[in-house]
Design a protein around this motif. Sequence first.
Motif, mmCIF file in Angstrom:
data_model
loop_
_atom_site.group_PDB
_atom_site.id
_atom_site.type_symbol
_atom_site.label_atom_id
_atom_site.label_comp_id
_atom_site.label_asym_id
_atom_site.label_seq_id
_atom_site.Cartn_x
_atom_site.Cartn_y
_atom_site.Cartn_z
ATOM 1 N N ALA A 189 0.952 -1.144 -0.092
ATOM 2 C CA ALA A 189 -0.053 -0.003 0.046
ATOM 3 C C ALA A 189 0.791 1.333 0.171
ATOM 4 O O ALA A 189 1.857 1.472 0.799
ATOM 5 C CB ALA A 189 -0.923 -0.025 1.058
ATOM 6 N N SER A 193 0.713 5.705 -0.700
ATOM 7 C CA SER A 193 -0.080 6.794 -1.326
ATOM 8 C C SER A 193 0.711 8.027 -1.129
ATOM 9 O O SER A 193 1.954 8.106 -0.489
ATOM 10 C CB SER A 193 -1.210 6.914 -0.168
ATOM 11 O OG SER A 193 -0.690 7.439 1.049
ATOM 12 N N ASP A 197 1.886 8.883 2.297
ATOM 13 C CA ASP A 197 3.071 8.226 3.005
ATOM 14 C C ASP A 197 4.307 9.116 2.624
ATOM 15 O O ASP A 197 5.349 9.145 3.581
ATOM 16 C CB ASP A 197 3.219 6.800 2.296
ATOM 17 C CG ASP A 197 2.089 5.857 2.487
ATOM 18 O OD1 ASP A 197 1.795 6.128 3.828
ATOM 19 O OD2 ASP A 197 1.858 5.197 2.019
ATOM 20 N N VAL A 235 1.683 2.660 -9.199
ATOM 21 C CA VAL A 235 0.717 2.550 -8.070
ATOM 22 C C VAL A 235 -0.547 2.509 -8.887
ATOM 23 O O VAL A 235 -1.133 3.350 -9.337
ATOM 24 C CB VAL A 235 0.658 3.452 -7.055
ATOM 25 C CG1 VAL A 235 -0.343 3.442 -5.898
ATOM 26 C CG2 VAL A 235 2.147 3.672 -6.238
ATOM 27 N N GLU A 269 -4.637 1.414 -7.813
ATOM 28 C CA GLU A 269 -5.855 1.221 -6.603
ATOM 29 C C GLU A 269 -5.083 1.257 -5.453
ATOM 30 O O GLU A 269 -5.478 0.296 -4.482
ATOM 31 C CB GLU A 269 -6.581 -0.048 -7.068
ATOM 32 C CG GLU A 269 -7.371 0.146 -8.444
ATOM 33 C CD GLU A 269 -8.323 -1.037 -8.477
ATOM 34 O OE1 GLU A 269 -8.054 -2.170 -7.982
ATOM 35 O OE2 GLU A 269 -9.127 -0.869 -9.453
ATOM 36 N N GLY A 270 -4.113 1.900 -5.036
ATOM 37 C CA GLY A 270 -3.575 2.130 -3.762
ATOM 38 C C GLY A 270 -2.390 1.255 -3.475
ATOM 39 O O GLY A 270 -1.898 1.377 -2.263
ATOM 40 N N VAL A 271 -1.872 0.312 -4.420
ATOM 41 C CA VAL A 271 -0.698 -0.488 -4.266
ATOM 42 C C VAL A 271 0.103 -0.397 -5.173
ATOM 43 O O VAL A 271 -0.134 -0.227 -6.453
ATOM 44 C CB VAL A 271 -1.401 -2.045 -3.978
ATOM 45 C CG1 VAL A 271 -2.181 -2.004 -2.716
ATOM 46 C CG2 VAL A 271 -1.920 -2.412 -5.092
#
Length: 352
Positions: free
Chosen positions: A35, A37, A40, A71, A73-75
């Motif tokens: 994960a 974003s 982060d 990245v 869908e958040g991963v």
Amino acid sequence: MSGNTLGTLFRVTNFGESHGPAIGAVVDGCPPGMALSEADIQAELDRRRPGTSRHVTQRREPDTVEILSGVFEGVTTGTPIGLLIRNTDARSKDYSNIADTFRPGHADYAYWKKYGVRDPRGGGRSSARLTAPTVAAGAVARKWLMQEFGVRIRGYMSQLGPIPIPFESWDAVPDNPFYAPNAGIVPELEAFMDRLRHDGDSIGARIEVTADGLPAGWGEPIYDRLDADIAHAMMGLNAVKGVSIGSGFDCVAMRGSEHGDELGPDGFMGNHAGGVLGGISSGQPLRVSLAIKPTSSIRIERRSVNRANEPVMVQTLGRHDPCVAIRATPIAEALLAIVLMDHALRHRGQCA
């Protein structure tokens, strides 16, 4: 221009100039499924950001990071992660008076001699502005290391110019602009910097960086030793003139009976080696120390030459850090994270 990529399996390529439209990094080799974003990464960039106190450059850059790729869908997807930071507060006119001259102690002369051309605006490629993408890339590595191994990377300033800073508590580090581990000494540091800024001069400092929770076994002897790669990375940080591991240069005055860390059933009885033996992590806390020189861009006039090799006096105007080490702690942490993640992946590839 070569020399812009750090790492073997976890690779970070840095691009941009101080006064260009943007700076950034391409991070290749991050495993998929983590994960990630922009938040982060932004948290680390905010620690390095200019203009956060009167003791650093007053260039007002938000350092807002954009994730361009890698990245979904958040991963992380396992593909290159593109990171972009736009420059919004460059003042190129501040450098018009040095376009044809060379600042003493700066990279101006060396860049001109190597390439035959240089970007004088803010130091161009040699500017500490280019450490922002390093911090962004390091944020990716920090998260992965914590998630996979519980590795915690921290840093602090242990000396500002002639003033030693005794370690008191990690709790004090985030609460002052110097990353000093001692709240009681901060007023003295601020008074020293105020006098220095009034004089138009600069000063150096010493930074300590640590990594706790490191497994034993990381490192690729003999030419890609863990400590060698750490030193290589840290010397890539602007203004760093010395890197030591563990006791470092203090070992010169030590005897073997004192320096060699004895072992017992419960583990090591000391850590003069700084967590690295034979170029391989020992499982002890990793300890790295950096010597950072005084900022080369100062208001005091100094002797130099121009491109015609004629003697001139140089005074550097603009907005500069009187001590670049004040903002160096999160950068050094990022570099250590990048090296450690690279070696974690290399160890997994060979010894899994």
